[in-house]
Design a protein around this motif. Structure first.
Motif, PDB file in Angstrom:
ATOM      1  N   GLN A   3       0.837  -1.187   0.000  1.00  0.00           N
ATOM      2  CA  GLN A   3       0.000   0.000   0.000  1.00  0.00           C
ATOM      3  C   GLN A   3       0.876   1.243   0.000  1.00  0.00           C
ATOM      4  OE1 GLN A   3      -2.646  -0.468   3.411  1.00  0.00           O
ATOM      5  NE2 GLN A   3      -4.279  -0.854   1.949  1.00  0.00           N
ATOM      6  N   THR A   7      -3.057   5.086  -1.344  1.00  0.00           N
ATOM      7  CA  THR A   7      -4.090   4.060  -1.183  1.00  0.00           C
ATOM      8  C   THR A   7      -4.588   4.024   0.261  1.00  0.00           C
ATOM      9  OG1 THR A   7      -2.438   2.303  -0.894  1.00  0.00           O
ATOM     10  CG2 THR A   7      -3.316   2.619  -3.107  1.00  0.00           C
ATOM     11  N   GLU A  11      -8.525   4.779   1.046  1.00  0.00           N
ATOM     12  CA  GLU A  11      -9.342   3.824   1.798  1.00  0.00           C
ATOM     13  C   GLU A  11      -9.872   4.445   3.087  1.00  0.00           C
ATOM     14  OE1 GLU A  11     -11.405   0.440   2.934  1.00  0.00           O
ATOM     15  OE2 GLU A  11     -10.679   1.092   0.980  1.00  0.00           O
TER      16      GLU A  11
END
Length: 90
Positions: A3, A7, A11
């Motif tokens: 990640q 990201t 999220e």
């Protein structure tokens, strides 16, 4: 899966947006996922320059990891609120 900071922020922003709506009394079934997704993308893109600048300043200031995590959390909540407003929910 590796990640990136982007990201993780994306999220966290998605999760925060849904949590904000649930806390505001929305039922999950009443949320238009396509509309919210587009608002999240637009908000993330519109705020990316400021986000990157905050990250750069924090890293240059040698802030500890806990502070960096708090910055990302704050950015996620801010972007979530803006996206929910853009989508017409808040």
């Amino acid at each position: 899966m590796k990640q990136t900071a982007y990201t993780v922020l994306a999220e966290a922003t998605r999760q925060a947006a849904v949590e904000q709506l649930l806390h505001s009394g929305y039922d999950v079934g009443t949320i238009d996922c396509e509309k919210l997704t587009q608002a999240l993308k637009d908000t993330f893109r519109d705020n990316l320059t400021e986000i990157q600048e905050e990250w750069k300043n924090a890293i240059e200031a040698h802030m500890p990891e806990l502070m960096l995590r708090q910055i990302v959390n704050t950015q996620a909540n801010y972007c979530a609120m803006k996206a929910n407003q853009l989508a017409g929910y808040l």
